[in-house]
Design a protein around this motif. Structure first.
Motif, PDB file in Angstrom:
ATOM      1  N   LYS A 241       0.637  -1.610  -0.317  1.00 49.44           N
ATOM      2  CA  LYS A 241      -0.534  -0.056  -0.105  1.00 49.44           C
ATOM      3  C   LYS A 241       0.768   1.363   0.063  1.00 49.44           C
ATOM      4  CE  LYS A 241      -3.795  -1.957   0.573  1.00 49.44           C
ATOM      5  NZ  LYS A 241      -3.927  -3.457   0.486  1.00 49.44           N
ATOM      6  N   ARG A 242       0.252   2.199  -0.491  1.00 48.68           N
ATOM      7  CA  ARG A 242       1.342   3.100  -0.744  1.00 48.68           C
ATOM      8  C   ARG A 242       0.362   4.294   0.702  1.00 48.68           C
ATOM      9  NH1 ARG A 242      -1.786   3.264  -5.566  1.00 48.68           N
ATOM     10  NH2 ARG A 242      -2.725   4.281  -5.186  1.00 48.68           N
ATOM     11  N   VAL A 243       1.926   4.276   2.025  1.00 47.91           N
ATOM     12  CA  VAL A 243       1.543   5.276   3.159  1.00 47.91           C
ATOM     13  C   VAL A 243       1.950   6.174   3.500  1.00 47.91           C
ATOM     14  CG1 VAL A 243       1.673   4.231   5.288  1.00 47.91           C
ATOM     15  CG2 VAL A 243       1.111   2.648   4.033  1.00 47.91           C
ATOM     16  N   LEU A 244       1.231   7.326   3.159  1.00 46.43           N
ATOM     17  CA  LEU A 244       1.844   8.356   3.675  1.00 46.43           C
ATOM     18  C   LEU A 244       2.460   8.711   5.249  1.00 46.43           C
ATOM     19  CD1 LEU A 244       3.062  11.457   2.336  1.00 46.43           C
ATOM     20  CD2 LEU A 244       0.605  11.715   2.965  1.00 46.43           C
ATOM     21  N   VAL A 245       3.158   8.815   5.472  1.00 48.02           N
ATOM     22  CA  VAL A 245       3.598   9.430   6.979  1.00 48.02           C
ATOM     23  C   VAL A 245       4.585  11.075   6.451  1.00 48.02           C
ATOM     24  CG1 VAL A 245       5.131   8.831   8.702  1.00 48.02           C
ATOM     25  CG2 VAL A 245       4.233   6.766   7.376  1.00 48.02           C
ATOM     26  N   THR A 246       3.444  11.736   7.626  1.00 49.62           N
ATOM     27  CA  THR A 246       3.913  12.887   7.896  1.00 49.62           C
ATOM     28  C   THR A 246       4.521  13.307   9.124  1.00 49.62           C
ATOM     29  OG1 THR A 246       2.028  14.024   9.092  1.00 49.62           O
ATOM     30  CG2 THR A 246       2.091  14.136   6.457  1.00 49.62           C
ATOM     31  N   GLY A 247       6.091  14.018   9.501  1.00 46.74           N
ATOM     32  CA  GLY A 247       6.746  14.153  10.016  1.00 46.74           C
ATOM     33  C   GLY A 247       7.067  12.671  10.917  1.00 46.74           C
TER      34      GLY A 247
ATOM     35  N   LYS B 156       4.907   0.440   0.815  1.00 46.05           N
ATOM     36  CA  LYS B 156       5.313   1.570  -0.262  1.00 46.05           C
ATOM     37  C   LYS B 156       5.437   2.990   0.604  1.00 46.05           C
ATOM     38  CE  LYS B 156       4.306  -0.863  -4.174  1.00 46.05           C
ATOM     39  NZ  LYS B 156       3.698  -0.896  -5.290  1.00 46.05           N
ATOM     40  N   VAL B 157       6.036   3.126   1.884  1.00 47.42           N
ATOM     41  CA  VAL B 157       6.106   4.358   2.054  1.00 47.42           C
ATOM     42  C   VAL B 157       7.023   6.337   1.822  1.00 47.42           C
ATOM     43  CG1 VAL B 157       6.908   5.381   4.539  1.00 47.42           C
ATOM     44  CG2 VAL B 157       6.420   2.836   4.590  1.00 47.42           C
ATOM     45  N   ILE B 158       5.609   6.736   1.571  1.00 43.43           N
ATOM     46  CA  ILE B 158       6.317   8.116   1.665  1.00 43.43           C
ATOM     47  C   ILE B 158       6.176   8.493   2.760  1.00 43.43           C
ATOM     48  CG2 ILE B 158       5.434   9.702   0.346  1.00 43.43           C
ATOM     49  CD1 ILE B 158       3.043   7.038  -0.973  1.00 43.43           C
ATOM     50  N   GLY B 159       7.349   9.785   3.104  1.00 44.57           N
ATOM     51  CA  GLY B 159       7.077  10.686   3.952  1.00 44.57           C
ATOM     52  C   GLY B 159       7.232  12.034   3.841  1.00 44.57           C
ATOM     53  N   TYR B 160       6.870  12.434   4.636  1.00 36.54           N
ATOM     54  CA  TYR B 160       6.599  13.799   3.760  1.00 36.54           C
ATOM     55  C   TYR B 160       7.499  14.840   5.451  1.00 36.54           C
ATOM     56  CZ  TYR B 160       5.099  18.675   2.885  1.00 36.54           C
ATOM     57  OH  TYR B 160       4.827  19.852   2.376  1.00 36.54           O
ATOM     58  N   ALA B 161       7.844  15.666   5.531  1.00 37.28           N
ATOM     59  CA  ALA B 161       8.592  16.661   6.682  1.00 37.28           C
ATOM     60  C   ALA B 161       9.600  17.112   6.421  1.00 37.28           C
ATOM     61  CB  ALA B 161       9.348  15.303   7.689  1.00 37.28           C
TER      62      ALA B 161
ATOM     63  N   ASP C  88      17.086   5.699   2.051  1.00 40.55           N
ATOM     64  CA  ASP C  88      17.177   5.020   0.824  1.00 40.55           C
ATOM     65  C   ASP C  88      15.996   4.250   1.332  1.00 40.55           C
ATOM     66  OD1 ASP C  88      19.294   6.217   0.236  1.00 40.55           O
ATOM     67  OD2 ASP C  88      20.957   5.470   1.882  1.00 40.55           O
ATOM     68  N   LYS C  89      15.364   2.970   2.225  1.00 35.18           N
ATOM     69  CA  LYS C  89      14.019   2.925   2.614  1.00 35.18           C
ATOM     70  C   LYS C  89      13.066   3.265   1.928  1.00 35.18           C
ATOM     71  CE  LYS C  89      17.282   0.673   5.896  1.00 35.18           C
ATOM     72  NZ  LYS C  89      17.601   0.182   7.217  1.00 35.18           N
ATOM     73  N   LEU C  90      12.860   4.315   2.078  1.00 37.06           N
ATOM     74  CA  LEU C  90      11.953   4.997   1.462  1.00 37.06           C
ATOM     75  C   LEU C  90      10.908   6.402   0.527  1.00 37.06           C
ATOM     76  CD1 LEU C  90      11.047   7.905   4.080  1.00 37.06           C
ATOM     77  CD2 LEU C  90      10.633   5.516   4.987  1.00 37.06           C
ATOM     78  N   THR C  91      10.660   7.110   0.353  1.00 37.55           N
ATOM     79  CA  THR C  91      10.377   7.611  -0.275  1.00 37.55           C
ATOM     80  C   THR C  91      10.336   8.894   0.341  1.00 37.55           C
ATOM     81  OG1 THR C  91       9.512   6.874  -2.218  1.00 37.55           O
ATOM     82  CG2 THR C  91       8.823   8.946  -1.976  1.00 37.55           C
ATOM     83  N   ASP C  92      11.635   9.668   0.381  1.00 34.22           N
ATOM     84  CA  ASP C  92      12.029  10.880   1.311  1.00 34.22           C
ATOM     85  C   ASP C  92      11.392  12.043   0.608  1.00 34.22           C
ATOM     86  OD1 ASP C  92      12.594  12.329   3.681  1.00 34.22           O
ATOM     87  OD2 ASP C  92      14.970  12.286   2.860  1.00 34.22           O
ATOM     88  N   LEU C  93      11.059  12.298   1.257  1.00 34.83           N
ATOM     89  CA  LEU C  93       9.838  14.754   0.622  1.00 34.83           C
ATOM     90  C   LEU C  93      10.366  15.294   1.633  1.00 34.83           C
ATOM     91  CD1 LEU C  93       7.654  13.092  -1.390  1.00 34.83           C
ATOM     92  CD2 LEU C  93       9.710  13.233  -1.740  1.00 34.83           C
TER      93      LEU C  93
END
Length: 369
Positions: A16-22, A41-46, A63-68
């Motif tokens: 699943k595409r999972v967005l984690v803020t912070g 499938k982790v998308i990080g936004y912070a 390097d293990k997730l989409t780091d934004l």
């Protein structure tokens, strides 16, 4: 790095595409590691990580997730993230989390914690792919009457200081969006969370470690204040259960939930400082109480009956165990295998939950027979 044990959440997060803020913060980095281990499938936004010695950096999460990078107050940037990545599950942890800092920067605290929540929920509302959204607030969202019994989810929101008030506001914002637009949104309120990788200012465990490493006495502001201490994986297990429940059946879980510690984990700040120093092996603390300092609550506790009965969530760790796991991290964070240490703690905790679930099922079977 995937978990060897049975998936506690029925495989909901896998692929699943999972967005984690912070995600660069303390709880956010632990949550991102756990989600990655579950195959999400982790998308990080912070914002950038505040320390080079937190789990985000030491465990190589970049390097293990989409780091934004970005601020939840940046409406345009946040909208772009939702538009491009179309998340299916959202965890909102980005916040200004420090009570005493909120006295110094009240406007920033309200902007981040209230309008950041509004911005997040606006994008959840407009993004059809989102089927589950967990907003993480705080036990301090309640109107604190210094009562000895735990607060229930139906108790009034409040907040003496800007931080606490901002979290109460975030709860009201989430409730309004959930009810007005029938959104799959739940809020989660946890206690005083401890664990490896927290280097925040004005928090007892990080303050202890910084002073003990220098051979200096630990300065303790409110030694008699009582808090519900809990290891970081305890509330995260609750957040994940909640998100999985929302994904499957939002009508049953789109509400507010408490995730507090075992009853024996209530302890004063001074008692916890003593325990940390004992685990460290030497040191001392000094009382820095100041009657003219900014107000902080003297007693906090949560009633978690709702999560126990309806989610099957129960805290697993005593305060002694929680402190032991926390100090294991702080004694080992300069090693090259911090990621293995963290994943090992997640595996051990997962096994603990599985064992507990098995006992509960057996007890139910015995009663039915």
């Amino acid at each position: 790095m995937e978990l060897a044990q049975k998936d506690l959440f029925g495989g909901v997060f896998r692929n699943k595409r999972v967005l984690v803020t912070g995600h660069t913060g303390f709880k956010g980095s632990w949550l991102s590691m756990w989600l990655d281990a579950l195959g999400a499938k982790v998308i990080g936004y912070a914002l950038p990580p505040a320390s080079d010695y937190g789990n985000f950096v030491l465990c190589g999460l970049k390097d293990k997730l989409t780091d934004l990078r970005g601020d939840v107050c940046d409406r345009k940037r946040l909208a772009e993230i939702f538009d491009v990545f179309q998340p299916e599950i959202v965890f909102h942890l980005a916040a200004q989390p420090i009570v005493r800092k909120s006295y110094r920067v009240p406007a920033e605290t309200f902007e981040t914690n209230v309008m950041g929540c509004v911005n997040l929920l606006e994008n959840v509302r407009k993004t059809g792919s989102v089927r589950s959204c967990v907003i993480v607030t705080s036990d301090k969202c309640y109107e604190n009457r210094e009562q000895i019994w735990g607060y229930r989810e139906s108790d009034a929101m409040g907040g003496y200081d800007p931080y606490s008030a901002s979290k109460g506001c975030a709860e009201l914002v989430a409730s309004a969006y959930r009810r007005s637009f029938s959104m799959p949104v739940a809020t989660a309120r946890a206690g005083n969370v401890i664990g490896g990788g927290d280097w925040s200012e004005d928090r007892l465990l990080p303050d202890c470690i910084r002073s003990l490493r220098k051979g200096e006495p630990v300065g303790v502001r409110n030694p008699d204040a009582v808090r519900p201490w809990q290891f970081v994986l305890e509330p995260l297990y609750g957040y994940l259960l909640l998100a999985a429940g929302l994904f499957s059946d939002p009508q049953k879980t789109a509400e507010a939930w408490n995730f507090g510690p075992c009853g024996g984990s209530l302890a004063s700040v001074g008692e916890v400082a003593d325990a940390v120093i004992g685990l460290w092996g030497d040191g001392s603390w000094e009382d820095l109480s100041d009657p003219d300092s900014d107000h902080e609550a003297s007693f906090l506790n949560l009633d978690c009956t709702k999560a126990n009965a309806l989610l099957g969530w129960f805290p697993q760790l005593s305060l002694k165990e929680s402190l032991g796991m926390t100090m294991e991290w702080y004694r080992g964070f300069e090693r090259p295998d911090v990621s293995a240490l963290c994943l090992g703690q997640i595996r051990d905790y997962t096994a603990r939950v599985e064992e507990s679930r098995g006992k509960q099922s057996g007890e139910k079977g015995d009663r039915a027979g």
